[in-house]
Design an enzyme around this catalytic site. Structure first.
Site, PDB file in Angstrom:
ATOM      1  CD  GLN A 182      -3.274  -4.259   6.955  1.00 40.63           C
ATOM      2  OE1 GLN A 182      -3.183  -3.315   6.320  1.00 40.63           O
ATOM      3  NE2 GLN A 182      -3.680  -5.400   6.424  1.00 40.63           N
ATOM      4  CG  ASP A 217      -9.276   0.029   5.735  1.00 40.59           C
ATOM      5  OD1 ASP A 217      -9.068  -0.310   4.967  1.00 40.59           O
ATOM      6  OD2 ASP A 217      -8.554  -0.004   6.827  1.00 40.59           O
ATOM      7  CE  LYS A 272      -3.778  -2.482   2.324  1.00 35.20           C
ATOM      8  NZ  LYS A 272      -4.321  -2.776   3.670  1.00 35.20           N
TER       9      LYS A 272
END
Ligand code: GUN
Length: 277
Positions: free
Chosen positions: A91, A114, A47
């Protein structure tokens, strides 16, 4: 046909990079990485590489496995208040002493790239376009559309009911924008094959390697494989690609299918608020 997520993601990344160049300041994305979970390192690195390519500034906040929930919430609050940070990604998975829900709820919904915060999940539920749509479901919709296929009136069978993929994807595909008829299968579903055989599009997101086999899908179907597992050192998906590739109308590979689309959509989400007029 093989659904080439890598190639489509590349075009999205190029478009994001072009838009970023027109902004008066470059967007900032913070990755919060707790502990030593090896796949999480790989994902965050991938990412961060996409950030570099698109001109998004990235910051990796690495925190120890034994961090307390209070300390972690403190780190997130700092990022919430930081004017240089536009997106915050924590994460998953988090260590067992941390309540992941509490952490997600603490992220400023305006920075929740997200799309996991209940405000954004609620906006998805109400088809409110101002919210962030979770990256993998969004990536799946674009992978299919940009391959020249359509969701319109298709019977989509989603195999997996996770909060990150299955549930938000079902929600998204029911919107009038997509107009799919959605079935969600899970561990308690009886006779999975009966459902998958009836599908126009199967989305495999159970996390069970090679669950979807040739005998379980119709030859006219499209199979989108969201799974990433490691088997004998090799990456493999939730669908048995080798047995399916010459049997179905289209299938996404692992790697090179949904994975790059998820990352491209994360970049798209990160510039979403700045990209709006
Ligand atoms: N872990 C596995 N997939 C994801 C994702 O899409 N976002 C975050 N934050 N963690 C993950």
């Amino acid at each position: 046909m093989i659904l080439n997520g890598k190639a489509i993601a590349d075009t999205i990344l190029d478009e994001v990079a072009r838009k970023v160049q027109t902004f008066s300041r470059s967007p900032g994305l913070a990755f919060v990485l707790v502990g030593e979970h090896a796949p999480s390192f790989t994902y965050v690195n991938m990412k961060a590489k996409a950030c570099l390519r698109t001109g998004i500034r990235s910051r990796i906040v690495r925190l120890p496995t034994l961090i307390t929930e209070k300390e972690l919430l403190g780190e997130i609050e700092k990022l919430n208040l930081d004017p240089h940070i536009d997106g915050i990604l924590v994460q998953m998975p988090l260590p067992p002493q941390i309540d992941a829900r509490k952490v997600i709820f603490s992220i400023d919904p305006e920075k929740d790239v997200d799309g996991f915060h209940p405000v954004n999940q609620g906006k998805l539920f109400y088809s409110d376009p101002s919210g962030f749509v979770p990256c993998t479901p969004l990536g799946i919709t674009l992978l299919v559309e940009k391959s020249g296929l359509s969701w319109e009136s298709k019977h989509v069978v989603i195999v997996g009911r996770s909060t990150i993929v299955g549930k938000p994807l079902a929600n998204l595909l029911m919107q009038k924008r997509y107009n799919a008829t959605v079935t969600v299968c899970h561990t308690a579903t009886e006779n999975l094959s009966r459902h998958t055989k009836a599908a126009d599009i199967v989305v495999a997101c159970s996390g069970i390697p090679h669950l979807i086999q040739r005998g379980m899908v119709s030859p006219r179907s499209v199979v989108v494989d969201v799974g990433i597992s490691r088997r004998e050192g090799k990456l493999c998906g939730d669908a048995d690609f080798e047995s399916l590739v010459n049997h179905v109308a289209a299938i996404s590979p692992v790697p090179g299918g949904v994975g790059p689309m998820t990352i491209a959509c994360l970049m798209q989400n990160t510039i979403k608020k700045q990209g709006m007029p």
